[in-house]
Scaffold this motif. Structure first.
Motif, PDB file in Angstrom:
ATOM      1  N   ALA A 259     -10.032   1.403  14.159  1.00 40.88           N
ATOM      2  CA  ALA A 259      -8.725   1.041  14.719  1.00 40.88           C
ATOM      3  C   ALA A 259      -7.687   0.936  13.611  1.00 40.88           C
ATOM      4  CB  ALA A 259      -8.823  -0.273  15.491  1.00 40.88           C
ATOM      5  N   LEU A 260      -8.104   0.492  12.438  1.00 45.76           N
ATOM      6  CA  LEU A 260      -7.192   0.408  11.300  1.00 45.76           C
ATOM      7  C   LEU A 260      -6.771   1.804  10.848  1.00 45.76           C
ATOM      8  CD1 LEU A 260      -5.882  -1.696   9.454  1.00 45.76           C
ATOM      9  CD2 LEU A 260      -7.834  -1.442   7.929  1.00 45.76           C
ATOM     10  N   VAL A 261      -7.690   2.759  10.909  1.00 39.54           N
ATOM     11  CA  VAL A 261      -7.359   4.144  10.559  1.00 39.54           C
ATOM     12  C   VAL A 261      -6.276   4.663  11.504  1.00 39.54           C
ATOM     13  CG1 VAL A 261      -8.219   6.515  10.378  1.00 39.54           C
ATOM     14  CG2 VAL A 261      -9.654   4.616   9.597  1.00 39.54           C
ATOM     15  N   ILE A 262      -6.433   4.436  12.792  1.00 36.51           N
ATOM     16  CA  ILE A 262      -5.446   4.906  13.759  1.00 36.51           C
ATOM     17  C   ILE A 262      -4.099   4.232  13.527  1.00 36.51           C
ATOM     18  CG2 ILE A 262      -4.819   4.986  16.216  1.00 36.51           C
ATOM     19  CD1 ILE A 262      -6.932   7.044  15.285  1.00 36.51           C
TER      20      ILE A 262
ATOM     21  N   ALA B  51      -3.469  -7.124   8.744  1.00 37.47           N
ATOM     22  CA  ALA B  51      -4.922  -6.988   8.593  1.00 37.47           C
ATOM     23  C   ALA B  51      -5.370  -7.315   7.173  1.00 37.47           C
ATOM     24  CB  ALA B  51      -5.354  -5.574   8.962  1.00 37.47           C
ATOM     25  N   ASP B  52      -4.435  -7.809   6.359  1.00 34.11           N
ATOM     26  CA  ASP B  52      -4.724  -8.126   4.954  1.00 34.11           C
ATOM     27  C   ASP B  52      -5.315  -6.908   4.244  1.00 34.11           C
ATOM     28  OD1 ASP B  52      -4.718  -9.763   2.707  1.00 34.11           O
ATOM     29  OD2 ASP B  52      -6.716 -10.573   3.116  1.00 34.11           O
ATOM     30  N   ALA B  53      -4.740  -5.734   4.548  1.00 34.59           N
ATOM     31  CA  ALA B  53      -5.270  -4.475   3.998  1.00 34.59           C
ATOM     32  C   ALA B  53      -4.170  -3.640   3.349  1.00 34.59           C
ATOM     33  CB  ALA B  53      -5.961  -3.699   5.103  1.00 34.59           C
ATOM     34  N   MET B  54      -3.148  -4.311   2.814  1.00 33.99           N
ATOM     35  CA  MET B  54      -2.027  -3.587   2.208  1.00 33.99           C
ATOM     36  C   MET B  54      -2.469  -2.665   1.077  1.00 33.99           C
ATOM     37  SD  MET B  54       0.755  -6.698   2.273  1.00 33.99           S
ATOM     38  CE  MET B  54       1.810  -5.909   1.095  1.00 33.99           C
TER      39      MET B  54
ATOM     40  N   VAL C  45     -12.025  -4.202   4.081  1.00 34.66           N
ATOM     41  CA  VAL C  45     -12.210  -4.785   5.416  1.00 34.66           C
ATOM     42  C   VAL C  45     -13.673  -4.902   5.809  1.00 34.66           C
ATOM     43  CG1 VAL C  45      -9.963  -4.058   6.245  1.00 34.66           C
ATOM     44  CG2 VAL C  45     -11.914  -2.565   6.598  1.00 34.66           C
ATOM     45  N   GLY C  46     -14.550  -4.686   4.859  1.00 36.74           N
ATOM     46  CA  GLY C  46     -15.977  -4.839   5.140  1.00 36.74           C
ATOM     47  C   GLY C  46     -16.324  -6.302   5.337  1.00 36.74           C
TER      48      GLY C  46
END
Length: 134
Positions: free
Chosen positions: A18-21, A48-51, A126-127
């Protein structure tokens, strides 16, 4: 600068595909509106804390477009486009890139590197032990 669309899918968890999309749709919108892609991606990934994945997704999307030799087509939530399904399959390993994208060797090699980098960085970010969650 115009606000970007929220590209979260219904029930969108801040991890995995979902993050990829979310990133792919943000990247496509930034390109289509002439905005710099990495700052837009960073804002879209912030919740998502994925900057830190902004440059990873920027490279993946750009190299995917080079490999398919046209702009990537995105769907609208909750539907996925064929390009999104293809990219998801390539990233999650269920679709071998070599079997579905016929492109020059240089583009293929660069895309393969971007795919590996994306897998590694997503696992780190995000693992189970995700960014800042050690």
């Amino acid at each position: 600068m115009a606000p970007m669309t929220d590209h979260a899918l219904p029930g969108d968890a801040p991890t995995g595909l979902a993050l990829v999309i979310r990133a792919v749709r943000c990247w496509r919108e930034a390109r289509d509106t002439g905005q710099p892609t990495q700052p837009c991606l960073a804002r879209a990934l912030e919740s998502a804390d994925a900057m830190m994945l902004a440059p990873v997704f920027d490279s993946l999307c750009a190299l995917f477009e080079i490999a398919i030799a046209r702009p990537m087509r995105c769907g609208e939530a909750p539907a996925l486009s064929g390009d999104e399904r293809l990219l998801l399959g390539i990233v999650d390993g269920s679709t071998p890139r070599r079997s579905c994208i016929d492109c020059p060797e240089g583009a293929a090699s660069a895309l393969d590197c971007a795919i590996c980098s994306t897998r590694i960085m997503m696992a780190l970010a995000v693992g189970p032990r995700g960014a800042g969650r050690h």
